[in-house]
Design an enzyme around this catalytic site. Structure first.
Site, PDB file in Angstrom:
ATOM      1  N   ASN A 277       0.770  -1.201  -0.163  1.00 46.12           N
ATOM      2  CA  ASN A 277      -0.055   0.115  -0.074  1.00 46.12           C
ATOM      3  C   ASN A 277       1.020   1.354  -0.011  1.00 46.12           C
ATOM      4  O   ASN A 277       2.248   1.036  -0.015  1.00 46.12           O
ATOM      5  CB  ASN A 277      -0.963   0.105   1.203  1.00 46.12           C
ATOM      6  CG  ASN A 277      -0.242  -0.064   2.553  1.00 46.12           C
ATOM      7  OD1 ASN A 277       0.708   0.658   2.845  1.00 46.12           O
ATOM      8  ND2 ASN A 277      -0.429  -1.250   3.153  1.00 46.12           N
TER       9      ASN A 277
ATOM     10  N   GLY B  29      -0.363   1.557  17.105  1.00 48.18           N
ATOM     11  CA  GLY B  29      -0.339   0.781  15.628  1.00 48.18           C
ATOM     12  C   GLY B  29      -0.428   1.620  14.384  1.00 48.18           C
ATOM     13  O   GLY B  29      -1.529   1.738  14.022  1.00 48.18           O
TER      14      GLY B  29
ATOM     15  N   ALA C  63       1.305   1.288  11.509  1.00 46.29           N
ATOM     16  CA  ALA C  63       1.471   0.658  10.455  1.00 46.29           C
ATOM     17  C   ALA C  63       0.100   0.521   9.554  1.00 46.29           C
ATOM     18  O   ALA C  63      -0.845   0.020  10.000  1.00 46.29           O
ATOM     19  CB  ALA C  63       2.188  -0.639  10.649  1.00 46.29           C
TER      20      ALA C  63
ATOM     21  N   LYS D 194       8.741 -17.292 -10.725  1.00 43.99           N
ATOM     22  CA  LYS D 194       7.628 -16.084 -11.118  1.00 43.99           C
ATOM     23  C   LYS D 194       6.619 -16.506 -12.002  1.00 43.99           C
ATOM     24  O   LYS D 194       6.640 -17.448 -12.735  1.00 43.99           O
ATOM     25  CB  LYS D 194       8.956 -15.059 -12.171  1.00 43.99           C
ATOM     26  CG  LYS D 194       8.142 -14.035 -12.700  1.00 43.99           C
ATOM     27  CD  LYS D 194       9.013 -13.267 -13.567  1.00 43.99           C
ATOM     28  CE  LYS D 194       8.490 -12.386 -14.269  1.00 43.99           C
ATOM     29  NZ  LYS D 194       9.063 -11.795 -15.273  1.00 43.99           N
TER      30      LYS D 194
ATOM     31  N   ASP E 280      -5.128 -10.010  13.075  1.00 43.68           N
ATOM     32  CA  ASP E 280      -4.972  -8.479  13.380  1.00 43.68           C
ATOM     33  C   ASP E 280      -4.259  -8.325  14.595  1.00 43.68           C
ATOM     34  O   ASP E 280      -4.476  -8.896  15.839  1.00 43.68           O
ATOM     35  CB  ASP E 280      -6.550  -8.193  13.720  1.00 43.68           C
ATOM     36  CG  ASP E 280      -6.664  -6.799  13.839  1.00 43.68           C
ATOM     37  OD1 ASP E 280      -5.941  -5.969  14.653  1.00 43.68           O
ATOM     38  OD2 ASP E 280      -7.537  -6.234  13.253  1.00 43.68           O
TER      39      ASP E 280
ATOM     40  N   PHE F 225      -4.716   3.058  14.785  1.00 41.88           N
ATOM     41  CA  PHE F 225      -5.239   4.176  13.611  1.00 41.88           C
ATOM     42  C   PHE F 225      -6.191   3.572  12.841  1.00 41.88           C
ATOM     43  O   PHE F 225      -6.500   2.295  12.752  1.00 41.88           O
ATOM     44  CB  PHE F 225      -4.037   4.235  12.962  1.00 41.88           C
ATOM     45  CG  PHE F 225      -3.003   5.333  13.253  1.00 41.88           C
ATOM     46  CD1 PHE F 225      -2.213   5.294  14.245  1.00 41.88           C
ATOM     47  CD2 PHE F 225      -3.139   6.603  12.558  1.00 41.88           C
ATOM     48  CE1 PHE F 225      -1.319   6.232  14.741  1.00 41.88           C
ATOM     49  CE2 PHE F 225      -2.240   7.765  12.844  1.00 41.88           C
ATOM     50  CZ  PHE F 225      -1.461   7.577  14.096  1.00 41.88           C
TER      51      PHE F 225
ATOM     52  N   LYS G  77     -14.032   0.397  15.115  1.00 40.03           N
ATOM     53  CA  LYS G  77     -12.722  -0.313  15.510  1.00 40.03           C
ATOM     54  C   LYS G  77     -12.500  -0.146  16.827  1.00 40.03           C
ATOM     55  O   LYS G  77     -11.890  -1.191  17.389  1.00 40.03           O
ATOM     56  CB  LYS G  77     -11.686   0.429  14.418  1.00 40.03           C
ATOM     57  CG  LYS G  77     -11.737  -0.050  12.966  1.00 40.03           C
ATOM     58  CD  LYS G  77     -10.831   0.427  12.170  1.00 40.03           C
ATOM     59  CE  LYS G  77     -11.089  -0.045  10.599  1.00 40.03           C
ATOM     60  NZ  LYS G  77     -10.240   0.779   9.795  1.00 40.03           N
TER      61      LYS G  77
HETATM   62  O1  PMT Z   1       2.872   5.888   6.601  1.00 42.49           O
HETATM   63  P1  PMT Z   1       2.428   7.197   6.293  1.00 42.49           P
HETATM   64  O2  PMT Z   1       2.643   7.490   4.701  1.00 42.49           O
HETATM   65  O3  PMT Z   1       2.815   8.518   7.002  1.00 42.49           O
HETATM   66  O4  PMT Z   1       0.780   7.342   6.341  1.00 42.49           O
HETATM   67  C1  PMT Z   1       0.250   7.274   7.613  1.00 42.49           C
HETATM   68  C2  PMT Z   1      -1.146   6.262   7.579  1.00 42.49           C
HETATM   69  C3  PMT Z   1      -2.056   6.759   6.880  1.00 42.49           C
HETATM   70  C4  PMT Z   1      -0.547   4.887   7.055  1.00 42.49           C
HETATM   71  C5  PMT Z   1      -1.339   6.103   9.129  1.00 42.49           C
HETATM   72  O5  PMT Z   1      -1.772   7.508   9.475  1.00 42.49           O
HETATM   73  C6  PMT Z   1      -2.493   5.267   9.245  1.00 42.49           C
HETATM   74  O6  PMT Z   1      -3.569   5.397   9.305  1.00 42.49           O
HETATM   75  N1  PMT Z   1      -2.084   3.813   9.804  1.00 42.49           N
HETATM   76  C7  PMT Z   1      -2.964   2.824   9.747  1.00 42.49           C
HETATM   77  C8  PMT Z   1      -3.504   2.196   8.194  1.00 42.49           C
HETATM   78  C9  PMT Z   1      -4.297   1.112   8.247  1.00 42.49           C
HETATM   79  O7  PMT Z   1      -3.951   0.080   8.160  1.00 42.49           O
HETATM   80  O8  PMT Z   1      -5.513   1.304   9.136  1.00 42.49           O
HETATM   81  P2  PMT Z   1      -6.639   0.352   9.020  1.00 42.49           P
HETATM   82  O9  PMT Z   1      -7.927   1.165   9.398  1.00 42.49           O
HETATM   83  O10 PMT Z   1      -6.942  -0.626   7.698  1.00 42.49           O
HETATM   84  O11 PMT Z   1      -6.262  -0.516  10.272  1.00 42.49           O
HETATM   85  C10 PMT Z   1      -6.885  -0.307  11.604  1.00 42.49           C
HETATM   86  C11 PMT Z   1      -5.553  -0.783  12.469  1.00 42.49           C
HETATM   87  O12 PMT Z   1      -5.533  -1.874  12.914  1.00 42.49           O
HETATM   88  C12 PMT Z   1      -4.310  -0.012  12.216  1.00 42.49           C
HETATM   89  O13 PMT Z   1      -3.754   0.535  13.770  1.00 42.49           O
HETATM   90  C13 PMT Z   1      -3.655  -1.130  11.926  1.00 42.49           C
HETATM   91  O14 PMT Z   1      -2.080  -0.894  11.964  1.00 42.49           O
HETATM   92  C14 PMT Z   1      -4.325  -2.095  12.629  1.00 42.49           C
HETATM   93  N2  PMT Z   1      -4.262  -3.454  11.950  1.00 42.49           N
HETATM   94  C15 PMT Z   1      -4.715  -3.631  10.545  1.00 42.49           C
HETATM   95  C16 PMT Z   1      -4.575  -4.895   9.919  1.00 42.49           C
HETATM   96  C17 PMT Z   1      -3.891  -6.054  10.858  1.00 42.49           C
HETATM   97  N3  PMT Z   1      -3.691  -7.116  10.202  1.00 42.49           N
HETATM   98  N4  PMT Z   1      -3.223  -5.763  11.662  1.00 42.49           N
HETATM   99  C18 PMT Z   1      -3.258  -4.659  12.402  1.00 42.49           C
HETATM  100  O15 PMT Z   1      -2.588  -4.254  13.643  1.00 42.49           O
END
Ligand code: PMT
Length: 410
Positions: free
Chosen positions: A214, A277, A279, A293, A310, A327, A341
């Site tokens: 992403n 979190g 990421a 490939k 998750d 996040f 969430k």
């Molecule tokens: O990295 P940058 O370019 O600075 O951009 C910042 C950002 C937009 C990436 C950051 O601000 C942000 O929003 N990060 C979370 C992105 C995300 O995956 O959001 P989500 O709504 O899909 O996930 C919700 C939460 O679950 C997040 O805290 C994510 O880290 C966590 N998650 C999601 C899936 C997974 N398998 N495990 C997780 O822990």
């Protein structure tokens, strides 16, 4: 024990305006303080209201202006003692010679001077007066007395004065006052705490040369790591592949896939006080990675994906869990998805940001956050990610402190 950081970011600032021509500059000060993330309430003396209308301050601060010591309506809404308790910092700007004299002598015959006596928060005074009044020995004695009592004096500056004279007595410019307040040493709000942060994207391989990923650059997560370090925390950053310099003094664990990020975070989280979190973890990864490939053949091709684990939700399930901050990256219905969430993943806090727009979100220098927790929320307006990260770290420290106090009184 945690201490609140800084004196502007996420703070309650009580701005007391006394009656001088420089009162008009304080309107700009309100705007600048709010831009830095402060909530501002304004107190005006009667003579200040002859220079600038309270409506100006009400509109700029978004709060009613307080002026009377014994105003029935205001006493009901927030008495002067409550107002004094509410403030994280009191700024008297402009402070006339009269106001300075009253404060230094402990008089309390109007709301401003009473608040000065009643508050226990740090006090900043920006004097503004005619240059002869400033140089008068009695004014200088009053200033020295305030300094001895712990008040910080900002300015005044020298230059042309409204009365036509030239010399010391001009109130410092609003941006200079703001800069001074910003550069006050921030208390180390996370001192002694351990913070684990995930940042950047993950890569889910399809074959030896291709992967699903992403647009995350890692900037938000790295800014949070720097802000947490600045706040005195010991920081471990679990980072997906990014092109950023590692923050000095943080432990870095580099990972590539969601499974590797999961393993790294889950093996550490219970030893930490806070998990953030940030990421952008892949929600799905290919069921199988081809060893060779994948060849171009059919016109259409289908990938079979499976849900990744998750990480965030699992951290929040740990028996010994850190304060868990997620996040939410949303393209629509931001609040609804973020609240969902927060509850579903059992988080302490969630920071929601818009993604896929012109400004903010993925791979941008700037961002804005809408932060939610149980029964509360705060909006952190668009600013550069470093500043935003400091605001979020400060808010996390505040919420942790709040929960700690609640537990102790339960
Ligand atoms: O990295 P940058 O370019 O600075 O951009 C910042 C950002 C937009 C990436 C950051 O601000 C942000 O929003 N990060 C979370 C992105 C995300 O995956 O959001 P989500 O709504 O899909 O996930 C919700 C939460 O679950 C997040 O805290 C994510 O880290 C966590 N998650 C999601 C899936 C997974 N398998 N495990 C997780 O822990």
């Amino acid at each position: 024990m945690l201490k609140f950081p800084g004196i502007i970011i996420n703070k309650h600032i009580l701005l007391a305006v006394s009656g001088g021509i420089a009162a008009y500059k304080s309107a700009e000060l309100v705007r600048l303080l709010r831009k830095q993330g402060a909530e501002v309430r304004v107190v005006m003396t009667r003579s200040a209201m002859q220079f600038v209308s309270p409506l100006t301050f009400q509109a700029l601060s978004g709060n009613p202006v307080h002026s009377e010591l014994l105003d029935e309506n205001q006493e009901y809404a927030m008495g002067h003692i409550n107002l004094a308790r509410w403030a994280d910092a009191l700024i008297i700007a402009p402070a006339t010679a009269n106001t300075i004299a009253k404060c230094s002598h402990g008089l309390a015959d109007d709301l401003l001077s009473t608040l000065y006596l009643a508050t226990t928060c740090p006090v900043y005074v920006a004097p503004a007066m005619n240059q002869a009044m400033w140089h008068k020995a009695i004014t200088q004695e009053n200033i020295q007395k305030l300094k001895r009592h712990g008040v910080t004096i900002i300015g005044p500056e020298t230059g042309d004065q409204a009365c036509g004279e030239t010399g010391f007595g001009r109130m410092s410019e609003p941006d200079e006052i703001c800069r001074r307040l910003m550069s006050e040493p921030a208390a180390q709000c996370l001192k002694g705490l351990k913070v684990l942060i995930s940042a950047g994207p993950t890569r889910e391989p399809l074959d030896p040369v291709r992967y699903i990923t992403n647009r995350s650059s890692g900037k938000m997560g790295y800014a949070l790591a720097n802000a947490a370090l600045k706040a005195g925390a010991k920081v471990t950053l679990v980072s997906g592949p990014v092109a950023l310099a590692a923050p000095d003094n943080a432990d870095i664990i580099s990972v590539e896939t969601a499974a590797q990020m999961h393993a790294a975070v889950i093996s550490k989280a219970a030893e930490y006080d806070i998990y953030i979190g940030a990421a952008a973890v892949a929600d799905y990864s290919p069921v199988q990675m081809e060893q060779e490939k994948i060849k171009k053949q059919a016109e259409q091709s289908t990938l079979t994906l499976q849900k990744t684990r998750d990480i965030l939700a699992e951290v929040a399930q740990l028996t010994k869990r850190p304060f868990t901050v997620g996040f939410a990256a949303e393209t629509h219905d931001l609040e609804q998805h973020a609240q969902d969430k927060l509850t579903r993943k059992n988080l302490d806090m969630i920071a929601a940001n818009w993604v896929g727009r012109d400004q903010g979100g993925f791979d941008s220098e700037q961002n804005a956050l809408q932060v939610f927790w149980k029964n509360g929320q705060k909006s952190l307006p668009m600013t550069d990610k470093n500043h935003l990260a400091e605001q979020l770290i400060s808010l996390i420290a505040e919420r942790m402190e709040h929960e700690r106090c609640n537990k102790n009184t339960a």
